[in-house]
Design an enzyme around this catalytic site. Sequence first.
Site, PDB file in Angstrom:
ATOM      1  N   HIS A  94       0.855  -1.193   0.000  1.00  0.00           N
ATOM      2  CA  HIS A  94       0.000   0.000   0.000  1.00  0.00           C
ATOM      3  C   HIS A  94       0.892   1.246   0.000  1.00  0.00           C
ATOM      4  O   HIS A  94       1.931   1.274   0.664  1.00  0.00           O
ATOM      5  CB  HIS A  94      -0.929   0.003   1.220  1.00  0.00           C
ATOM      6  CG  HIS A  94      -2.002   1.033   1.114  1.00  0.00           C
ATOM      7  ND1 HIS A  94      -1.771   2.363   1.372  1.00  0.00           N
ATOM      8  CD2 HIS A  94      -3.305   0.939   0.731  1.00  0.00           C
ATOM      9  CE1 HIS A  94      -2.899   3.037   1.165  1.00  0.00           C
ATOM     10  NE2 HIS A  94      -3.842   2.194   0.778  1.00  0.00           N
ATOM     11  N   GLU A 143      -3.814   2.016  -7.188  1.00  0.00           N
ATOM     12  CA  GLU A 143      -4.284   3.098  -6.322  1.00  0.00           C
ATOM     13  C   GLU A 143      -3.404   4.326  -6.518  1.00  0.00           C
ATOM     14  O   GLU A 143      -2.426   4.518  -5.792  1.00  0.00           O
ATOM     15  CB  GLU A 143      -4.185   2.673  -4.860  1.00  0.00           C
ATOM     16  CG  GLU A 143      -5.103   1.558  -4.482  1.00  0.00           C
ATOM     17  CD  GLU A 143      -5.478   1.665  -3.019  1.00  0.00           C
ATOM     18  OE1 GLU A 143      -6.665   1.768  -2.737  1.00  0.00           O
ATOM     19  OE2 GLU A 143      -4.577   1.684  -2.178  1.00  0.00           O
TER      20      GLU A 143
HETATM   21  P1  PGA Z   1      -9.699   6.100  -0.042  1.00  0.00           P
HETATM   22  O1  PGA Z   1      -8.422   5.147   0.231  1.00  0.00           O
HETATM   23  O2  PGA Z   1     -10.821   5.205  -0.485  1.00  0.00           O
HETATM   24  O3  PGA Z   1      -9.963   6.766   1.284  1.00  0.00           O
HETATM   25  O4  PGA Z   1      -9.304   7.065  -1.101  1.00  0.00           O
HETATM   26  C1  PGA Z   1      -8.157   4.049  -0.598  1.00  0.00           C
HETATM   27  C2  PGA Z   1      -6.954   3.314  -0.067  1.00  0.00           C
HETATM   28  O5  PGA Z   1      -5.961   3.948   0.317  1.00  0.00           O
HETATM   29  O6  PGA Z   1      -6.955   2.052  -0.015  1.00  0.00           O
END
Ligand code: PGA
Length: 219
Positions: A94, A143
Site C-alpha cells: 500500500h 491506487e
Molecule cells: P480512499 O483510500 O478510499 O480513502 O481514497 C483508498 C486506499 O488507500 O486504499
Amino acid sequence: MKKLFIIGNWKSNKTSLEARNWLKDFQISEVQDKEIIICPSFTLLAMMHAFIQEHNMPIKLCGQDISPFPEGAYTGAINGRQIKEFASYVLIGHSERRTHFKESDELLAEKLKMAQAYQLEPIYCIPEKNASIPPGLSVVAYEPLDAISTSGAHPVPTDVANAVGKRLQEEQHVRYPLYGGSVTSENVQTYASLPHINGFLIGGASLDPQEFAQIIQNV
Ligand code: PGA
C-alpha cells in the site's frame, strides 16, 4: 457475471467497540459473485473473526501488513502464521506503507514470500500505472497517489483505471485488477462496469457500515 472484490481498508482506525458496532450495523442481502473483505488493524482481527463466525456473516478478513520475517525474535512484528489464524488475505505494498514506512520493493518481495509461505492471498497495491509488479500475482490494486484519501473528490478517470487493469491482465497475467482511491457509493458503478476492473479497495468510505453496504449494493 464477473467476480468482484469489495475490500474495505480501515487503515489506522477503530477501537474494538467501534469495530463491533460496525459489524452490528452492517447489513447486506445480496453477495453473489462478490468477495467482501475487511482489512482491520491487527488488534481487531480476533474479535472480528469470532463475531463473523458467530453471526455467519459473508465477510473475509485481511491483514493490513505482514512481517517479512517468520515467527521468532522480531519485536513488534506480526507474522504470517499469526495472521493466518484469523485472515485469508494480506495487503502488501500500500502506498501509505511505501511512503510513511519507507517500504522498498525488496522488502515487499520478502513480505510476499511470507504471504506465500503461510497461504495468505496477497492483495498487492501499486501507486503508479506503470509500476512493475512481481510475477505470479492474482489480485493487484491500482491506487494512484492523487486519488487516495480525498473523500471521493479525485477518483481517476474510468478510462485510465480500465487501461491499467487491461495492462495488468494482458501483460502481467493478473487475474483480478482492482481500482482504489476515492471510491464511494456515488461513483462505484461507473468503475464496476469496466471490463478490466474486478473490484475495489476502499478506504474512507468503508468506515461507515451503511455507506460500505451501499457500495456493495450499487455494484
Ligand atoms: P480512499 O483510500 O478510499 O480513502 O481514497 C483508498 C486506499 O488507500 O486504499
